[in-house]
Design a protein around this motif. Sequence first.
Motif, PDB file in Angstrom:
ATOM      1  N   GLY A  29       0.802  -1.214   0.000  1.00  0.00           N
ATOM      2  CA  GLY A  29       0.000   0.000   0.000  1.00  0.00           C
ATOM      3  C   GLY A  29       0.834   1.261   0.000  1.00  0.00           C
ATOM      4  O   GLY A  29       0.288   2.361  -0.051  1.00  0.00           O
ATOM      5  N   THR A  30       2.181   1.122   0.067  1.00  0.00           N
ATOM      6  CA  THR A  30       3.015   2.315   0.051  1.00  0.00           C
ATOM      7  C   THR A  30       2.889   3.024  -1.288  1.00  0.00           C
ATOM      8  O   THR A  30       3.076   2.427  -2.331  1.00  0.00           O
ATOM      9  CB  THR A  30       4.488   1.935   0.292  1.00  0.00           C
ATOM     10  OG1 THR A  30       4.599   1.337   1.579  1.00  0.00           O
ATOM     11  CG2 THR A  30       5.380   3.164   0.235  1.00  0.00           C
ATOM     12  N   ALA A  31       2.572   4.307  -1.243  1.00  0.00           N
ATOM     13  CA  ALA A  31       2.429   5.069  -2.479  1.00  0.00           C
ATOM     14  C   ALA A  31       3.790   5.533  -2.951  1.00  0.00           C
ATOM     15  O   ALA A  31       4.632   5.925  -2.153  1.00  0.00           O
ATOM     16  CB  ALA A  31       1.510   6.262  -2.249  1.00  0.00           C
ATOM     17  N   SER A  33       5.630   8.250  -5.557  1.00  0.00           N
ATOM     18  CA  SER A  33       5.463   9.429  -6.396  1.00  0.00           C
ATOM     19  C   SER A  33       6.830   9.894  -6.818  1.00  0.00           C
ATOM     20  O   SER A  33       7.832   9.591  -6.155  1.00  0.00           O
ATOM     21  CB  SER A  33       4.750  10.554  -5.630  1.00  0.00           C
ATOM     22  OG  SER A  33       5.576  11.054  -4.601  1.00  0.00           O
ATOM     23  N   SER A  96       0.610  -5.027  -8.655  1.00  0.00           N
ATOM     24  CA  SER A  96      -0.692  -4.542  -8.199  1.00  0.00           C
ATOM     25  C   SER A  96      -1.815  -5.151  -9.026  1.00  0.00           C
ATOM     26  O   SER A  96      -1.632  -5.500 -10.192  1.00  0.00           O
ATOM     27  CB  SER A  96      -0.744  -3.007  -8.319  1.00  0.00           C
ATOM     28  OG  SER A  96      -2.036  -2.518  -7.998  1.00  0.00           O
ATOM     29  N   ASP A  98      -4.398  -3.359  -9.691  1.00  0.00           N
ATOM     30  CA  ASP A  98      -4.954  -2.262 -10.483  1.00  0.00           C
ATOM     31  C   ASP A  98      -3.821  -1.349 -10.933  1.00  0.00           C
ATOM     32  O   ASP A  98      -2.731  -1.331 -10.372  1.00  0.00           O
ATOM     33  CB  ASP A  98      -5.995  -1.470  -9.687  1.00  0.00           C
ATOM     34  CG  ASP A  98      -5.457  -0.996  -8.341  1.00  0.00           C
ATOM     35  OD1 ASP A  98      -4.324  -1.364  -7.982  1.00  0.00           O
ATOM     36  OD2 ASP A  98      -6.174  -0.257  -7.657  1.00  0.00           O
ATOM     37  N   ASP A 100      -3.404   1.833 -10.801  1.00  0.00           N
ATOM     38  CA  ASP A 100      -2.960   2.944  -9.953  1.00  0.00           C
ATOM     39  C   ASP A 100      -2.262   2.462  -8.677  1.00  0.00           C
ATOM     40  O   ASP A 100      -1.935   3.257  -7.807  1.00  0.00           O
ATOM     41  CB  ASP A 100      -4.122   3.879  -9.617  1.00  0.00           C
ATOM     42  CG  ASP A 100      -5.225   3.180  -8.824  1.00  0.00           C
ATOM     43  OD1 ASP A 100      -5.049   1.989  -8.465  1.00  0.00           O
ATOM     44  OD2 ASP A 100      -6.258   3.813  -8.579  1.00  0.00           O
ATOM     45  N   ALA A 102      -3.231   0.848  -6.061  1.00  0.00           N
ATOM     46  CA  ALA A 102      -3.934   1.003  -4.794  1.00  0.00           C
ATOM     47  C   ALA A 102      -4.067  -0.333  -4.065  1.00  0.00           C
ATOM     48  O   ALA A 102      -4.234  -0.352  -2.849  1.00  0.00           O
ATOM     49  CB  ALA A 102      -5.320   1.603  -5.036  1.00  0.00           C
ATOM     50  N   ARG A 103      -3.998  -1.458  -4.798  1.00  0.00           N
ATOM     51  CA  ARG A 103      -4.152  -2.781  -4.184  1.00  0.00           C
ATOM     52  C   ARG A 103      -2.938  -3.641  -4.549  1.00  0.00           C
ATOM     53  O   ARG A 103      -2.958  -4.380  -5.533  1.00  0.00           O
ATOM     54  CB  ARG A 103      -5.442  -3.443  -4.658  1.00  0.00           C
ATOM     55  CG  ARG A 103      -6.725  -2.739  -4.202  1.00  0.00           C
ATOM     56  CD  ARG A 103      -7.943  -3.464  -4.715  1.00  0.00           C
ATOM     57  NE  ARG A 103      -8.006  -3.440  -6.180  1.00  0.00           N
ATOM     58  CZ  ARG A 103      -8.691  -4.320  -6.917  1.00  0.00           C
ATOM     59  NH1 ARG A 103      -9.336  -5.313  -6.316  1.00  0.00           N
ATOM     60  NH2 ARG A 103      -8.718  -4.222  -8.233  1.00  0.00           N
TER      61      ARG A 103
END
Length: 520
Positions: A29-31, A33, A96, A98, A100, A102-103
């Motif tokens: 779950g670490t984003a 950027s 992931s 998805d 983006d 997110a999962r």
Amino acid sequence: MPGTPATPATTRRQVLAGGAAALGAVALGTAWSPEARAETTTRASRVVEPFTLGVASGEPFHSSVVLWTRLAPDPLAEDGLGGMPDRAVEVEWQVSEDEDFARLAASGTVETGPRDAHAVHVEARGLRPGAQYFYRFRADGEISPVGRTRTATPPGQRLDRFAFAFASCQNYTHGHYTAQAHLAQEDLDLVAFLGDYIYEGPEQGTVGRGHLPRVEVRSLAEYRIRHAQYKSDTDLQAAHAAFPWAVVFDDHELENNWADDQSDGEVISPEDFLRRRAQAFKAYYEHMPLRRSQLPTGPDMRLHRRLTFGNLVDMHLLDTRQYRDKQDQAQRENPDRTLLGAEQKQWLFEGLSSSRARWNVLAQQVFFSQRDFAAGEARRFSDDSWDNYVVERDEVRDRLARVRNGVVITGDVHANYVNDVKADFDDPASATVATELVGTSFSSGGDGAEQNPGDAVQLSENPHIRFINRRRGYVRNVVTPTEWTADYRVVDYVSEPGAPIRDRARFVVEDGVAGVRAEG
């Protein structure tokens, strides 16, 4: 394994091959950027744009897949090291469900360094079968492009549809990668690449895509640069990022028409040739999404393997270079000659005998069916094909005849063919026992043509050859329990970019009925 002592060499190999696929090494779950950078990395030491060669995936199993990239901010650097500093680098990866991210389904950290040209191979495990995933990497705070991949349906489980394309022969100097750009837009589960991923020669061509370095490549640095030049093409990158690939080499990844420890182009001892082979194999592995089990040891690389897709397809990937006897027209009917080598042939025959799949595919490099080029009573065959190893070819053919729905897929010859594999190639009335689908090149040979003048002789002398076409492209296949549909997708030119793609021909193989029928 976590908590298990290991030598530094063992640890390095495990990490590079994805042994550090310890899920959770990067918190799920670490984003990520572009602004999020490692706190310990100073601006002066950061690697700028390391993902110039894109990303790739391959070797889909039902619960795992290989993820690949190579850090190369200066991919054509003369030392072959891609402009990377002489130090180890940690690379984070994420898978992931998805796009983006997110999962997250899996994540981890691997280490790579100059010994491996900063290539990364991750065997991402614990994935759901028959599922689509997205993946990416991060190094020194820089984030890679996102790739898409797919796991296989478990062996024996019902599968109603499997879509894949096969292709080969992408000489960079002969044309633009237009076909690869179209391939990236297909709806596929897999791409099978059947050889000649790079070409080793010094050709400069006429389309502004000359080879670098401007020599025939022999050293590890030169092979690395050549692979990097090919991988730098954005259309090829797009095709890799769209689907998992299964790759096998042919000859030009090393040298034209080589056989085992024998050069075909120069007078060189077997020992010296094996040293060159070791350099070529190492660079090949570094640039392909292959598993740890394919990691070469010196000049040896076990590339024959089997991929299974549910109860529908067993794909037996063959190596027709590493174990073959040297080409010799005078010996073509010698029963002791081999193209596969004893161990690989036994492996293949055992796999065919034990297969429970609806379709059995031999994914391999050189022309399998008999092909007589001479008109009338005379006979003339290619020595760089199964015709130069007649007894073993017929033995493989007879084994294929015993399995359900044997299909051979082939590259190498820069042309599309469709062949009925006959119980006796010299008797057109004999039974058809399997099908051979031969795919044209991506670009090798330039724009190509509908047919060459000699093709009329081939069709006349070899009635089992049902179709010949010499445009560029690939073969798209949709396999179901009841039939196999092969669409021959072609572009009319590669000398300039932008050619549209079209379906040149369609052939169907029905379950339980050897041979093809043409449609359309």
